[in-house]
Scaffold this motif. Sequence first.
Motif, short mmCIF file in Angstrom:
data_model
loop_
_atom_site.label_atom_id
_atom_site.label_comp_id
_atom_site.label_asym_id
_atom_site.label_seq_id
_atom_site.Cartn_x
_atom_site.Cartn_y
_atom_site.Cartn_z
N ALA A 58 -7.11 -5.35 11.77
CA ALA A 58 -6.48 -6.63 12.09
C ALA A 58 -5.01 -6.66 11.69
CB ALA A 58 -7.24 -7.77 11.41
N PHE A 59 -4.65 -5.84 10.69
CA PHE A 59 -3.30 -5.87 10.16
C PHE A 59 -2.77 -4.45 10.00
CE2 PHE A 59 -5.50 -9.65 8.61
CZ PHE A 59 -4.65 -10.65 9.07
N LEU A 60 -1.46 -4.32 9.91
CA LEU A 60 -0.85 -3.01 9.69
C LEU A 60 -1.29 -2.43 8.36
CD1 LEU A 60 2.79 -3.74 10.92
CD2 LEU A 60 0.92 -2.68 12.20
N ASN A 120 0.81 -1.22 0.00
CA ASN A 120 0.00 0.00 0.00
C ASN A 120 0.84 1.27 0.00
OD1 ASN A 120 1.01 0.37 2.57
ND2 ASN A 120 -0.91 -0.03 3.63
N GLY A 121 2.15 1.13 -0.17
CA GLY A 121 3.01 2.30 -0.26
C GLY A 121 3.85 2.55 0.97
N MET A 122 3.29 2.32 2.17
CA MET A 122 4.06 2.51 3.40
C MET A 122 4.79 1.24 3.81
SD MET A 122 4.25 5.52 4.47
CE MET A 122 4.95 5.16 6.07
N ASP A 123 4.62 0.18 3.05
CA ASP A 123 5.23 -1.09 3.42
C ASP A 123 6.75 -1.04 3.37
OD1 ASP A 123 2.80 -3.03 3.50
OD2 ASP A 123 2.53 -1.88 1.68
N TRP A 124 7.30 -0.29 2.42
CA TRP A 124 8.75 -0.33 2.23
C TRP A 124 9.51 0.36 3.36
CZ3 TRP A 124 9.15 -4.25 -0.49
CH2 TRP A 124 8.26 -4.52 -1.52
N PRO A 125 9.06 1.49 3.90
CA PRO A 125 9.73 2.01 5.09
C PRO A 125 9.64 1.04 6.28
CG PRO A 125 8.44 3.73 4.06
CD PRO A 125 8.08 2.46 3.37
N ILE A 126 8.50 0.39 6.44
CA ILE A 126 8.38 -0.62 7.51
C ILE A 126 9.37 -1.74 7.28
CG2 ILE A 126 6.84 -2.35 8.53
CD1 ILE A 126 4.49 -0.49 7.90
N ASN A 127 9.50 -2.15 6.02
CA ASN A 127 10.41 -3.24 5.69
C ASN A 127 11.86 -2.88 6.03
OD1 ASN A 127 10.94 -5.87 4.20
ND2 ASN A 127 12.16 -4.46 2.98
N LEU A 128 12.27 -1.65 5.72
CA LEU A 128 13.65 -1.25 5.99
C LEU A 128 13.90 -1.15 7.49
CD1 LEU A 128 16.14 -0.67 4.26
CD2 LEU A 128 15.63 1.77 4.47
N TRP A 129 12.92 -0.66 8.24
CA TRP A 129 13.04 -0.65 9.71
C TRP A 129 13.21 -2.07 10.24
CZ3 TRP A 129 8.60 -2.79 12.29
CH2 TRP A 129 8.77 -2.93 13.66
N ALA A 130 12.39 -3.00 9.78
CA ALA A 130 12.45 -4.37 10.26
C ALA A 130 13.76 -5.04 9.88
CB ALA A 130 11.27 -5.18 9.71
N ASP A 131 14.26 -4.76 8.68
CA ASP A 131 15.50 -5.36 8.19
C ASP A 131 16.72 -4.87 8.96
OD1 ASP A 131 14.13 -6.74 6.27
OD2 ASP A 131 15.10 -5.76 4.55
N ARG A 132 16.64 -3.67 9.50
CA ARG A 132 17.85 -3.06 10.07
C ARG A 132 17.73 -2.83 11.57
NH1 ARG A 132 21.04 0.20 5.39
NH2 ARG A 132 20.70 -1.38 3.78
N LEU A 133 16.94 -1.87 12.01
CA LEU A 133 16.89 -1.56 13.44
C LEU A 133 16.37 -2.72 14.27
CD1 LEU A 133 15.53 2.11 13.31
CD2 LEU A 133 17.89 1.36 13.66
N PHE A 134 15.21 -3.25 13.89
CA PHE A 134 14.61 -4.33 14.66
C PHE A 134 15.46 -5.60 14.56
CE2 PHE A 134 10.08 -6.23 15.55
CZ PHE A 134 10.46 -6.49 16.85
N PHE A 135 16.00 -5.88 13.38
CA PHE A 135 16.79 -7.09 13.17
C PHE A 135 18.05 -7.09 14.01
CE2 PHE A 135 19.96 -9.49 10.57
CZ PHE A 135 19.39 -10.75 10.71
N GLN A 136 18.72 -5.96 14.15
CA GLN A 136 19.96 -5.93 14.93
C GLN A 136 19.70 -6.28 16.40
OE1 GLN A 136 23.06 -5.77 13.78
NE2 GLN A 136 22.08 -5.82 11.78
N LEU A 137 18.56 -5.87 16.91
CA LEU A 137 18.19 -6.25 18.28
C LEU A 137 17.95 -7.75 18.38
CD1 LEU A 137 15.75 -3.30 19.04
CD2 LEU A 137 18.08 -3.58 19.93
N THR A 138 17.26 -8.30 17.38
CA THR A 138 16.98 -9.74 17.38
C THR A 138 18.27 -10.53 17.33
OG1 THR A 138 14.95 -9.24 16.17
CG2 THR A 138 15.62 -11.55 16.27
#
Length: 310
Positions: A167-169, A88-106
């Motif tokens: 129900a979903f982002l 829907n257009g906002m998915d890609w910023p979410i994807n980059l956050w998940a790939d980098r900031l959130f992933f490094q914590l994991t």
Amino acid sequence: MHNQAQDLILHHYDASPFSNKVRMQMGLKRLTWQSVITPNMMPKPDLVPLTGGYRRAPVMQIGADVYCDSQVIMAEIERRNPGPATSNGMDWPINLWADRLFFQLTVAIIFGQLGDRVEPAFIADREKLSGKPFDVKAMAAAAEPAKGQWRAQAGWIEQALSCGGTAFLDGSEPGIGDLAAHMNIWFLASVFPDQADNLMEGYPALARWRAALEAIGQGNREEMTAAKALEIARKSDPAPCVISHDEVDPSGLAPGDRVTVMADDYGRDPISGELVALASQRIAIHREDADLGHLHLHFPRAGFVVVRSQ
């Protein structure tokens, strides 16, 4: 030669979190796809001939077109299979956050707790991949503070679902943003399920969201040998490029220029070729392999660097 195969061939391994979100997108779109298992560390003799040196998982192959990085893979799956829509257009910023900031914590939590159980060969491989020490002792020291930050970022998912009342982002149906945000939850839960549950305690909207996503499945997976995938590439020609070159791109590069492409975070193996097109969201280059012939390699623009070859 011709494009004899339109099969989606995913070069991946089962424990790869970046591969898992692609597999889930296959499930969302109810696709049939070919699975080629690649090792989780070098050497990868059946992958690098396709990619010119790119070694991260996953890689998607369609005939003689090769898609490097989950971002461009998911975008291409969406382009080829637009229904049901998962972007829907906002998915890609979410994807980059998940790939980098959130992933490094994991990563810090998982490998900090695994400690001495991490294989030395895996550590050596990841040090070559990242270009810096894979220090499990430092990760162990960082693991406890990382847990609080991980819970805070999982809490953003809870807040988004609760405030949005959906129900979903992505709204009433799941999309790429959901798959990306779910990736780190899946990764942590696949190694330390109790830890993941504890860090998400008190997040009821997230719990419902997670259960709904994990019920989607991964489409119709069919196993394929690496030799077969290479044969398909060998007998195919790249498809006509679907992206238009951006004439005002700030790089000043033009189709036909010799270029080098590499990731800007880790796994910075340089891949050289001839520029086919450079758009705001995608890089496409042509390279020729002595055995496989002509190939088109596709990379996302965000997260990758493209420069003129010296």
